[in-house]
Design a protein around this motif. Structure first.
Motif, PDB file in Angstrom:
ATOM      1  N   MET A  17      53.347  43.255  31.689  1.00  0.00           N
ATOM      2  CA  MET A  17      52.450  42.780  30.625  1.00  0.00           C
ATOM      3  C   MET A  17      52.209  41.280  30.772  1.00  0.00           C
ATOM      4  O   MET A  17      53.127  40.534  31.132  1.00  0.00           O
ATOM      5  N   GLY A  18      50.988  40.898  30.514  1.00  0.00           N
ATOM      6  CA  GLY A  18      50.645  39.481  30.543  1.00  0.00           C
ATOM      7  C   GLY A  18      50.142  38.992  31.888  1.00  0.00           C
ATOM      8  O   GLY A  18      49.550  37.898  31.971  1.00  0.00           O
ATOM      9  N   ASN A  19      50.364  39.788  32.927  1.00  0.00           N
ATOM     10  CA  ASN A  19      49.878  39.376  34.251  1.00  0.00           C
ATOM     11  C   ASN A  19      48.373  39.553  34.371  1.00  0.00           C
ATOM     12  O   ASN A  19      47.737  40.263  33.586  1.00  0.00           O
ATOM     13  N   ASP A  20      47.810  38.904  35.413  1.00  0.00           N
ATOM     14  CA  ASP A  20      46.400  39.059  35.763  1.00  0.00           C
ATOM     15  C   ASP A  20      46.323  39.807  37.093  1.00  0.00           C
ATOM     16  O   ASP A  20      47.078  39.496  38.023  1.00  0.00           O
ATOM     17  N   LYS A  21      45.437  40.789  37.168  1.00  0.00           N
ATOM     18  CA  LYS A  21      45.313  41.563  38.407  1.00  0.00           C
ATOM     19  C   LYS A  21      43.847  41.873  38.702  1.00  0.00           C
ATOM     20  O   LYS A  21      43.001  41.877  37.799  1.00  0.00           O
ATOM     21  N   SER A  22      43.590  42.178  39.972  1.00  0.00           N
ATOM     22  CA  SER A  22      42.233  42.551  40.395  1.00  0.00           C
ATOM     23  C   SER A  22      42.250  43.859  41.160  1.00  0.00           C
ATOM     24  O   SER A  22      43.217  44.159  41.872  1.00  0.00           O
ATOM     25  N   ILE A  23      41.158  44.596  40.999  1.00  0.00           N
ATOM     26  CA  ILE A  23      40.939  45.816  41.774  1.00  0.00           C
ATOM     27  C   ILE A  23      39.627  45.615  42.528  1.00  0.00           C
ATOM     28  O   ILE A  23      38.633  45.151  41.947  1.00  0.00           O
ATOM     29  N   LYS A  24      39.651  45.968  43.819  1.00  0.00           N
ATOM     30  CA  LYS A  24      38.445  45.764  44.633  1.00  0.00           C
ATOM     31  C   LYS A  24      37.776  47.091  44.941  1.00  0.00           C
ATOM     32  O   LYS A  24      38.436  48.124  45.074  1.00  0.00           O
ATOM     33  N   CYS A  25      36.462  47.041  45.060  1.00  0.00           N
ATOM     34  CA  CYS A  25      35.703  48.251  45.379  1.00  0.00           C
ATOM     35  C   CYS A  25      34.581  47.891  46.344  1.00  0.00           C
ATOM     36  O   CYS A  25      33.880  46.882  46.167  1.00  0.00           O
ATOM     37  N   GLU A  26      34.408  48.753  47.329  1.00  0.00           N
ATOM     38  CA  GLU A  26      33.343  48.556  48.311  1.00  0.00           C
ATOM     39  C   GLU A  26      32.696  49.902  48.615  1.00  0.00           C
ATOM     40  O   GLU A  26      33.380  50.921  48.714  1.00  0.00           O
ATOM     41  N   GLN A  27      31.384  49.904  48.765  1.00  0.00           N
ATOM     42  CA  GLN A  27      30.693  51.125  49.181  1.00  0.00           C
ATOM     43  C   GLN A  27      29.771  50.809  50.354  1.00  0.00           C
ATOM     44  O   GLN A  27      29.145  49.746  50.384  1.00  0.00           O
ATOM     45  N   ASN A  28      29.752  51.721  51.301  1.00  0.00           N
ATOM     46  CA  ASN A  28      28.890  51.536  52.477  1.00  0.00           C
ATOM     47  C   ASN A  28      27.833  52.627  52.549  1.00  0.00           C
ATOM     48  O   ASN A  28      27.409  53.036  53.638  1.00  0.00           O
ATOM     49  N   LEU A  29      27.410  53.085  51.382  1.00  0.00           N
ATOM     50  CA  LEU A  29      26.405  54.140  51.282  1.00  0.00           C
ATOM     51  C   LEU A  29      25.002  53.587  51.114  1.00  0.00           C
ATOM     52  O   LEU A  29      24.035  54.351  51.065  1.00  0.00           O
ATOM     53  N   GLY A  30      24.891  52.268  50.971  1.00  0.00           N
ATOM     54  CA  GLY A  30      23.576  51.661  50.743  1.00  0.00           C
ATOM     55  C   GLY A  30      23.063  51.864  49.327  1.00  0.00           C
ATOM     56  O   GLY A  30      21.876  51.678  49.055  1.00  0.00           O
ATOM     57  N   HIS A  31      23.958  52.241  48.399  1.00  0.00           N
ATOM     58  CA  HIS A  31      23.548  52.454  47.007  1.00  0.00           C
ATOM     59  C   HIS A  31      23.275  51.131  46.312  1.00  0.00           C
ATOM     60  O   HIS A  31      23.855  50.096  46.646  1.00  0.00           O
ATOM     61  N   ASP A  32      22.384  51.182  45.306  1.00  0.00           N
ATOM     62  CA  ASP A  32      22.016  49.963  44.577  1.00  0.00           C
ATOM     63  C   ASP A  32      22.849  49.733  43.335  1.00  0.00           C
ATOM     64  O   ASP A  32      22.916  48.626  42.823  1.00  0.00           O
TER      65      ASP A  32
END
Lengths: 112, 114
Positions: free
Chosen positions: B15-30
């Motif tokens: 609790m109290g921490n800061d975190k990030s989640i990353k996401c990438e797509q290579n489908l050419g979606h907008d």
């Protein structure tokens, strides 16, 4: 408020029979409806899309109907197989709004 | 392989921490999305970006901040994590015009706040 309900949380069907899942909605006029399959620990996978002016769509053993009067969609899997066991989600959306609202899901188990 | 990929798959933090989640797509979606799936398996939209522009921002605490550096990436940063943030977070993408196309989801990030 908008509500999307799927008939039952869990459904057990004998292998070879037709599984029928229900998606009911209230306070909503969707332009289209989609069905997804989700396996444990995985993201949902798109199966079928049906628009408000379409009554029925088929894809291999899958069939979807959309009744805007009853505010209901039925999802059928014919000749069901144990590999069809998963959670199935319906999702509704409208034109010009890139947002899908998901139902609560039905966990389907096909018993050999 | 063409796909929507999220990292990390599991995230356990205090609790109290800061975190990030990353996401990438290579489908050419907008269009890209973040969805939250709670313990009852209910999927709820959080954010949506179209070509790096925020188009949907549901009622989500300000502690959640999405960032889209380009149309192939959509990251989620969470500040001051709380116990109630524990859930599975899914990234998804679609072509513009979801009424014609389904979403492609990533495999999810299971966040556990202790």
């Amino acid at each position: 408020s908008q509500k999307i309900e799927q008939n039952s949380e869990a459904l057990n069907i004998q292998e070879g029979k037709t599984a029928t899942l229900t998606c009911n909605y209230t306070n909503y006029s969707p332009a289209y409806l989609q069905w997804y399959r989700q396996d444990p620990g995985r993201g949902p996978v798109f199966l079928l899309l049906i628009r408000e002016n379409e009554k029925e769509k088929r894809k291999e053993r899958l069939k979807v109907t959309f009744d805007t009067t009853l505010k209901q969609s039925l999802f059928h899997i014919t000749a069901s197989q144990p590999a069809d066991s998963a959670t199935y989600l319906c999702a509704l959306g409208n034109f010009g709004n890139e947002k899908l609202t998901f139902g609560t899901g039905t966990r389907l188990t096909i018993i050999p | 392989d063409t796909a929507v990929s999220q990292t990390p798959k599991y995230l356990v933090t205090q609790m109290g921490n800061d975190k990030s989640i990353k996401c990438e797509q290579n489908l050419g979606h907008d269009t890209m999305y973040w969805y939250k799936q709670d313990s009852k398996k209910f999927l709820k939209i959080m954010f949506s970006y179209n070509n790096k522009e925020l188009i949907i921002n549901e009622t989500v605490p300000n502690r959640f901040s999405p960032k889209s550096p380009d149309k192939a990436h959509l990251n989620l940063h969470i500040n001051s994590l709380e116990l109630g943030d524990s859930a599975v977070y899914f990234c998804a993408s679609s072509r513009t015009g979801a009424y014609s196309y389904g979403y492609t989801f990533g495999s999810g990030t299971r966040l556990t706040v202790v």
